[in-house]
Design a protein around this motif. Structure first.
Motif, short mmCIF file in Angstrom:
data_model
loop_
_atom_site.label_atom_id
_atom_site.label_comp_id
_atom_site.label_asym_id
_atom_site.label_seq_id
_atom_site.Cartn_x
_atom_site.Cartn_y
_atom_site.Cartn_z
N PHE A 221 -19.66 14.11 -54.74
CA PHE A 221 -20.36 12.12 -54.92
C PHE A 221 -20.52 11.50 -53.73
O PHE A 221 -19.64 11.50 -52.90
N SER A 222 -21.32 10.40 -54.03
CA SER A 222 -21.68 9.55 -53.13
C SER A 222 -20.85 8.33 -53.39
O SER A 222 -20.33 8.25 -54.15
N ALA A 223 -20.26 7.80 -52.02
CA ALA A 223 -19.56 6.58 -52.55
C ALA A 223 -20.37 5.48 -53.96
O ALA A 223 -19.12 5.46 -54.74
N THR A 224 -21.08 5.37 -54.12
CA THR A 224 -21.38 4.62 -54.90
C THR A 224 -22.44 5.30 -56.17
O THR A 224 -21.17 4.15 -57.00
N GLN A 225 -22.14 6.78 -56.08
CA GLN A 225 -21.51 7.39 -57.69
C GLN A 225 -20.41 7.04 -57.94
O GLN A 225 -19.94 6.98 -58.89
N LEU A 226 -19.31 7.22 -57.31
CA LEU A 226 -17.43 6.85 -57.69
C LEU A 226 -17.80 5.28 -57.82
O LEU A 226 -16.85 5.46 -59.50
N ALA A 227 -17.75 4.36 -57.53
CA ALA A 227 -17.58 3.62 -57.72
C ALA A 227 -18.11 2.76 -59.18
O ALA A 227 -17.87 2.29 -60.42
N ALA A 228 -19.74 3.86 -59.12
CA ALA A 228 -20.29 3.67 -60.41
C ALA A 228 -19.32 3.72 -61.12
O ALA A 228 -19.58 2.98 -62.48
N MET A 229 -18.57 4.96 -61.86
CA MET A 229 -18.11 5.74 -62.38
C MET A 229 -17.01 4.95 -63.15
O MET A 229 -16.91 4.46 -64.10
N TYR A 230 -16.90 4.49 -61.92
CA TYR A 230 -15.40 3.29 -61.64
C TYR A 230 -15.69 1.90 -63.52
O TYR A 230 -14.85 1.66 -63.80
N ARG B 53 -22.74 -4.79 -50.03
CA ARG B 53 -22.95 -5.66 -50.92
C ARG B 53 -23.62 -5.14 -51.80
O ARG B 53 -24.11 -5.47 -53.32
N TYR B 54 -25.16 -4.40 -51.21
CA TYR B 54 -26.17 -3.48 -51.91
C TYR B 54 -25.85 -3.02 -52.79
O TYR B 54 -26.16 -2.24 -53.96
N THR B 55 -24.86 -2.06 -51.96
CA THR B 55 -24.44 -0.59 -52.70
C THR B 55 -23.67 -1.24 -53.73
O THR B 55 -23.85 -0.34 -54.99
N ILE B 56 -22.86 -2.07 -53.75
CA ILE B 56 -22.05 -2.40 -55.02
C ILE B 56 -23.04 -3.09 -56.01
O ILE B 56 -22.60 -2.59 -57.61
N ALA B 57 -23.71 -3.73 -56.20
CA ALA B 57 -24.84 -3.67 -56.84
C ALA B 57 -25.28 -2.75 -57.38
O ALA B 57 -25.54 -2.90 -59.17
N LEU C 68 -30.59 1.41 -53.57
CA LEU C 68 -31.96 2.13 -53.95
C LEU C 68 -32.85 2.10 -54.59
O LEU C 68 -33.47 0.58 -55.28
N SER C 69 -34.22 2.72 -54.00
CA SER C 69 -35.04 2.92 -55.47
C SER C 69 -35.16 3.41 -56.55
O SER C 69 -34.08 3.55 -57.00
N ASP C 70 -35.90 2.59 -57.25
CA ASP C 70 -36.28 2.93 -58.29
C ASP C 70 -35.67 4.56 -58.93
O ASP C 70 -35.58 4.88 -59.83
N LYS C 71 -36.35 5.16 -58.38
CA LYS C 71 -36.50 6.53 -58.98
C LYS C 71 -35.02 7.43 -58.61
O LYS C 71 -34.34 7.68 -59.47
N ASP C 72 -35.14 6.84 -57.06
CA ASP C 72 -33.23 7.23 -56.68
C ASP C 72 -31.85 6.91 -57.97
O ASP C 72 -31.46 7.46 -58.63
#
Length: 690
Positions: free
Chosen positions: A113-122, A154-158, A542-546
């Protein structure tokens, strides 16, 4: 109506706040704690998020990821990676895009899992905590992040917030959010022409030390200077203590906890508790059962020993203070108050070092753990279209200069410094370029040597299309609206071509002109908007698709977590029903079931219990429901008879009590009437002897 949600995304624990009931409330989690561990764990069937992840961390050390906000947007080859890796027990790997990811086992399969996904899970977890606790809808969030976060982070957290089903209305610097909390709750701030109050905020949390100098007036805040030490926090104190005991246990008990991740983590947790005890006591013991190899370990530490261990850290306290004051162009004498926030500022020796750096006493009028979350919730409320909030204006500061670059055409310049270092944001700038056709632009840091090593120079890129060059003209003027938005993200909000048109403009008549004088006109050239241009952005987002792919995956895992939880609930309900019914069958329910029913029920209970601990130990939700209903078909019949009889007894008792009360009331009224009659009779029989 959506409830504004403020999230203080902490490295060790996160705090959740909402704006409601005409105030800001802290949201407690499922175990009534006012903060939630920032932990994501993975198991045989589902994920363990927050409290459950923390409780299982020691036994599930390789499949638990913490320190989430430190790896968000981090490159695997970044110079900070080795530092961060030593604090994380799970396996970190390099992803295809060069970023850091975590390799874990979920449902028996190895997954990355990417760090973006892990942050999203939390974030998804804490979102549901807020929804369940407040019984309200939550769609918007303001996330507080460290001041050292790059535009990419900042984009990643968004993006993580969007994957979690939230709309990130603003990504705010954490200390700025604390400043907002200070500004809205303080009632004695200067107004009008009065001198602004200068407040220094020192925030030392689990992993970062930040110092911000801010100027306050009533309803207004301006950040004047900010500096930080990215690798200074509570975890460094914990590790120093752990390393000390690792050496001691090696010589004293002949065990090396550095070779065993679980053992090291257990000592680390004990070290954290020891640190907190030493904040209030001069000495404290440490005792851990079966650290490793069935060896029990115990020792103790004094506050003086701790201070000696962290002496190298304490020597770094002054630097962020000096840098922040220099950026604000102020001296320590100009600072009116020093507010300390963050759990680590409770350490006495650290408080003393901060006080010495400023040469004056510290202030603790803010809640050290909750001020950031409350400020973030207020900021989110500002963006709400349905809530009315107290007017409050705040302005953050650009730590680095940002320039915009474009295709060089003809003899024009090819870049311009648009947002200088130390200037405030959010802010908007308008520039005009002369173009011969479609062109590209990019935003870059002006001076890369001022930034942390490894920071990418380019922030964002745009393609501007739709430029039509009129026949006979060498170029066409293009107006661009450049903006640094409230989250500190650099954008191009609008782009359009200009054209000159000739219009007739009335000439004002002189004061002595005749009333019937004819108006006179002159031709004036005006520049007006002609064509809107299309802007295609290429940012770190991230792109809309991703994004949609990750949203779908998160929803699938959330549904699986929910199914596992519901299955466990049904299993527990079945087990409880078996023991409850069996215990009551020969007691309360004895007179309400025939011998045949008792025999049948006991046989069914025995068989179901055997199945539950054998073939049914790891069954599906539907099977547990079916077994429960099979037992309940007869068990509830007996239970119903018992309840009917009990209700009959309650009704009989109630009737008896009511009859008794009526009888008592009648007797009381009869006594009252008799007393009144006697009084009247005595009055009539009185004789006046005079």
């Amino acid at each position: 109506m959506s409830t504004p949600f403020g999230l203080d995304l902490g490295n060790n624990n996160s705090v959740l706040a909402v704006a409601k009931n005409r105030g800001i409330d802290i949201v407690v989690n499922e175990v009534s704690n006012r903060s939630t561990p920032s932990v994501v764990g993975f198991g045989q069937k589902n994920r363990f998020l927050g409290e459950t992840g923390k409780s299982k961390q020691t036994s599930n050390i390789k499949n638990t990821v913490d320190n989430l906000k430190r790896i968000v947007g981090l490159d695997f080859d970044d110079k900070d990676f080795p530092t961060e890796a030593k604090y994380i027990s799970s396996k970190l790997v390099k992803l295809d895009d060069g970023k850091v990811g975590a390799q874990v086992k979920l449902a028996g399969e190895q997954q990355t899992f990417s760090a973006t996904q892990l942050a999203a899970m939390y974030i998804d977890k804490v979102k549901h905590t807020v929804i369940e606790e407040t019984k309200s809808t939550v769609t918007d969030v303001c996330v507080a992040v460290p001041v050292w976060y790059t535009e990419e982070q900042r984009y990643t957290i968004a993006d993580a917030s969007r994957i979690a089903g939230l709309n990130p209305v603003r990504i705010v610097n954490d200390v700025t959010a604390a400043g907002v909390s200070y500004g809205i709750f303080k009632t004695d701030l200067p107004e009008g022409e009065e001198k602004p109050r200068i407040v220094a905020f020192v925030d030392i949390g689990h992993s970062t030390y930040t110092c911000s100098i801010m100027s306050f007036k009533k309803g207004e805040l301006k950040v004047l200077g900010t500096a930080y030490d990215k690798h200074f926090g509570g975890r460094d104190f914990d590790r120093a203590i752990t390393e000390h005991f690792a050496d001691e246990f090696k010589s004293k008990y002949k065990i090396d906890i550095r070779e065993n991740a679980k053992a090291y983590n257990r000592v680390l947790l004990a070290a954290e508790k020891l640190k907190k005890v030493l904040s209030a006591n001069t000495a404290a013991p440490i005792s851990i059962e079966s650290v490793m190899n069935d060896v029990d370990c115990s020792s103790q530490m004094t506050r003086e020993e701790l201070e000696e261990l962290v002496k190298p850290l304490l020597e770094r306290v002054t630097e962020p203070v000096t840098k922040a004051l220099a950026q604000a162009k102020l001296s320590v004498d100009d600072v009116d108050f020093i507010e300390i926030i963050g759990g680590t500022t409770r350490i006495p020796t650290l408080k003393q070092s901060i006080s010495d750096a400023f040469g004056k006493p510290l202030s603790t009028t803010l809640n050290q753990d909750e001020a950031i979350a409350k400020g973030a919730a207020f900021i989110c409320a500002i963006h709400s279209p349905t809530l009315r909030v107290r007017p409050f204006k705040f302005e953050d500061i650009h730590p680095y200069s940002v320039s915009y670059f474009w295709d060089k055409q003809a003899e024009d310049e090819d870049h311009l410094e648009v947002f200088p270092a130390n200037s405030g944001y959010p802010s908007t700038k308008m520039i005009t370029l002369y173009r011969t056709g479609d062109f590209a632009m990019s935003a870059k840091y002006t001076n890369l040597t001022e930034l942390p090593e490894g920071t990418k120079e380019t922030i964002a890129e745009w393609k501007i299309t739709g430029v039509q060059l009129p026949e006979g003209q060498e170029s066409v003027p293009v107006k661009l609206k450049l903006r640094c938005d409230p989250s500190g993200l650099h954008t191009i909000e609008d782009a359009y071509t200009l054209e000159d048109i000739v219009v007739k403009e009335e000439i004002p008549l002189p004061e002595d002109a005749a009333e019937d004088a004819e108006p006179e006109y002159k031709e004036v050239t005006k520049t007006v908007k002609k064509d809107s241009l299309e802007i295609t952005a290429h940012t770190f987002a991230l792109s809309d698709k991703d994004l949609n792919v990750l949203i779908e995956k998160e929803n699938e895992m959330t549904a699986q977590d929910k199914l596992v939880a519901e299955t466990e609930d049904r299993k527990n309900a079945l087990e409880e029903y078996i023991y409850t019914l069996r215990g009551k069958l020969d007691e309360e329910y004895a007179d309400f079931a025939s011998d045949a029913e008792k025999t049948k029920l006991k046989d069914m209970l025995a068989k179901t219990e055997e199945w539950l601990y054998d073939d049914g130990f790891d069954s599906i939700k539907a099977k547990y429901i079916a077994k429960y209903e099979e037992l309940a078909a007869l068990g509830n019949l007996v239970k119903g008879r018992y309840q009917a009889k009990e209700e009959e007894k309650r009704q009989a008792l109630r009737s008896k009590n009511e009859a008794s009360q009526m009888a008592d009331l009648s007797a009381k009224l009869a006594e009252q009437r008799k007393a009144e009659a006697n009084t009247k009779k005595d009055a009539e029989g009185d004789v006046d002897l005079d």
